[in-house]
Design an enzyme around this catalytic site. Structure first.
Site, PDB file in Angstrom:
ATOM      1  N   ASP A   6       0.779  -1.262   0.015  1.00 47.69           N
ATOM      2  CA  ASP A   6      -0.025  -0.190  -0.203  1.00 47.69           C
ATOM      3  C   ASP A   6       0.884   1.030  -0.086  1.00 47.69           C
ATOM      4  O   ASP A   6       1.558   1.604   0.937  1.00 47.69           O
ATOM      5  CB  ASP A   6      -0.914  -0.088   1.210  1.00 47.69           C
ATOM      6  N   GLY A   8       1.287   4.840   0.139  1.00 50.10           N
ATOM      7  CA  GLY A   8       0.561   6.099   0.635  1.00 50.10           C
ATOM      8  C   GLY A   8       1.467   7.320   0.347  1.00 50.10           C
ATOM      9  O   GLY A   8       2.627   7.302   0.238  1.00 50.10           O
ATOM     10  N   ASN A   9       0.908   8.480   0.612  1.00 50.46           N
ATOM     11  CA  ASN A   9       1.661   9.957   0.328  1.00 50.46           C
ATOM     12  C   ASN A   9       2.813   9.675   1.273  1.00 50.46           C
ATOM     13  O   ASN A   9       3.791  10.408   0.997  1.00 50.46           O
ATOM     14  CB  ASN A   9       0.739  10.967   0.448  1.00 50.46           C
ATOM     15  N   THR A  10       2.468   9.356   2.330  1.00 48.31           N
ATOM     16  CA  THR A  10       3.458   9.516   3.548  1.00 48.31           C
ATOM     17  C   THR A  10       4.574   8.153   3.918  1.00 48.31           C
ATOM     18  O   THR A  10       5.660   8.394   4.004  1.00 48.31           O
ATOM     19  CB  THR A  10       3.024   9.842   4.918  1.00 48.31           C
ATOM     20  N   ALA A 108      -7.022   4.606  -5.770  1.00 45.63           N
ATOM     21  CA  ALA A 108      -6.908   3.080  -5.571  1.00 45.63           C
ATOM     22  C   ALA A 108      -7.025   2.621  -4.106  1.00 45.63           C
ATOM     23  O   ALA A 108      -7.425   1.657  -3.861  1.00 45.63           O
ATOM     24  CB  ALA A 108      -5.482   2.687  -6.117  1.00 45.63           C
ATOM     25  N   ASP A 109      -6.744   3.579  -3.055  1.00 45.48           N
ATOM     26  CA  ASP A 109      -6.849   3.181  -1.858  1.00 45.48           C
ATOM     27  C   ASP A 109      -8.298   3.111  -1.484  1.00 45.48           C
ATOM     28  O   ASP A 109      -8.538   2.214  -0.517  1.00 45.48           O
ATOM     29  CB  ASP A 109      -5.866   4.469  -1.086  1.00 45.48           C
ATOM     30  N   THR A 185      -0.261  26.356  24.306  1.00 45.56           N
ATOM     31  CA  THR A 185      -0.580  26.338  22.940  1.00 45.56           C
ATOM     32  C   THR A 185      -0.536  24.969  22.223  1.00 45.56           C
ATOM     33  O   THR A 185      -1.366  24.464  21.687  1.00 45.56           O
ATOM     34  CB  THR A 185       0.548  27.190  22.355  1.00 45.56           C
TER      35      THR A 185
END
Length: 255
Positions: A6, A8-10, A108-109, A185
């Site tokens: 698989d 993925g972008n990352t 596709a994912d 923060t």
């Protein structure tokens, strides 16, 4: 054995199946500059270090949302695993009834995740929530109709946007916050991201239940790298991180 990949972008996640059992799962950073040799040696090394013989692999399947990676990865599989991989893409057998206006536009994912859900034999109207680089929600009917869905900025994209688009807000770790408000923060960003994401998912699922499934409660299936952060929030009926890998395996079985 079957190797499923698989992209993925990352990150790129891989799963090795022996029959129906997922016996090994591993990952590496997605890098479009990786050569086929680098990827192939990585595969062999990981398999060997975990006690598996790459020569026993009989099929390889790939789901990719990063086209720039496809050539190197396909070449790596051919050269180092001796198999030309199946790519999950338009034209292959999916077992789904695609209701999208233009099926070629579907990632596709998304297709692989839907196929993975079908392989679970739920036989229910299902919402698949994938929390990765993007957060996607897709609708799958009890009759295996892929109806469509929603796409939101993912949690990491949201953090990066805050850090890069403001002068003083820092980048923070993506994690479940300790409380419901932040006393610093970084904590305030974590709270906003966590509950903002959860709220978006709950509202979209509510609208789908009301307007698509006529009030009938669908099965909500979570997957993706950040899904487990919400395990205690009861967003999902079940979390299956390897859902896309199961879909790639099903694609190999159907094709």
């Amino acid at each position: 054995m079957i190797l499923t990949i698989d992209i993925g972008n990352t990150s790129t996640t891989c799963g090795l199946f022996d029959g129906d059992k997922l016996v090994l799962q591993f990952r590496r950073e997605t890098n479009i500059h990786s050569s086929s040799d680098e990827i192939g040696v990585f595969f062999r090394n990981v398999l060997r270090e975990n006690g598996f013989d790459w020569q026993k692999i009989t099929k390889v399947g790939i789901c990719s949302v990063v086209p720039a990676m496809n050539y190197s990865l396909m070449s790596a599989c051919s050269k180092y695993l001796n198999h030309d991989p199946l790519i999950v893409q338009a034209g292959i057998k999916t077992g789904l009834k695609i209701k999208y206006s233009n099926p070629k536009e579907i990632g596709a994912d998304l297709i692989a995740a839907a196929m993975g859900a079908v392989s679970l034999n739920l036989n229910k109207n299902t919402i698949i929530v994938d929390l990765g680089t993007a957060t996607t929600l897709e609708l799958l009917s009890a009759d295996n109709e892929f109806l469509g869905g929603s796409i939101l900025p993912g949690m990491k994209i949201s953090i990066d946007a805050l850090a890069s688009g403001t002068a003083k807000l820092p980048s923070v770790e993506i994690a479940k916050p300790e409380g419901i408000y932040g006393s610093s923060t970084p904590e305030a960003i974590q709270v906003g991201l966590y509950y903002g994401t959860a709220g978006s998912i709950k509202e979209i699922c509510y609208q789908y239940q009301k307007k698509v499934f006529k009030g009938e409660k669908p099965f909500v299936l979570g997957t993706g790298g950040f899904a487990k952060i919400f395990a205690d929030y009861k967003l999902f009926d079940q979390i299956i991180p390897e859902l896309v890998l199961l879909g790639v395996k099903r694609a190999l079985e159907l094709n």
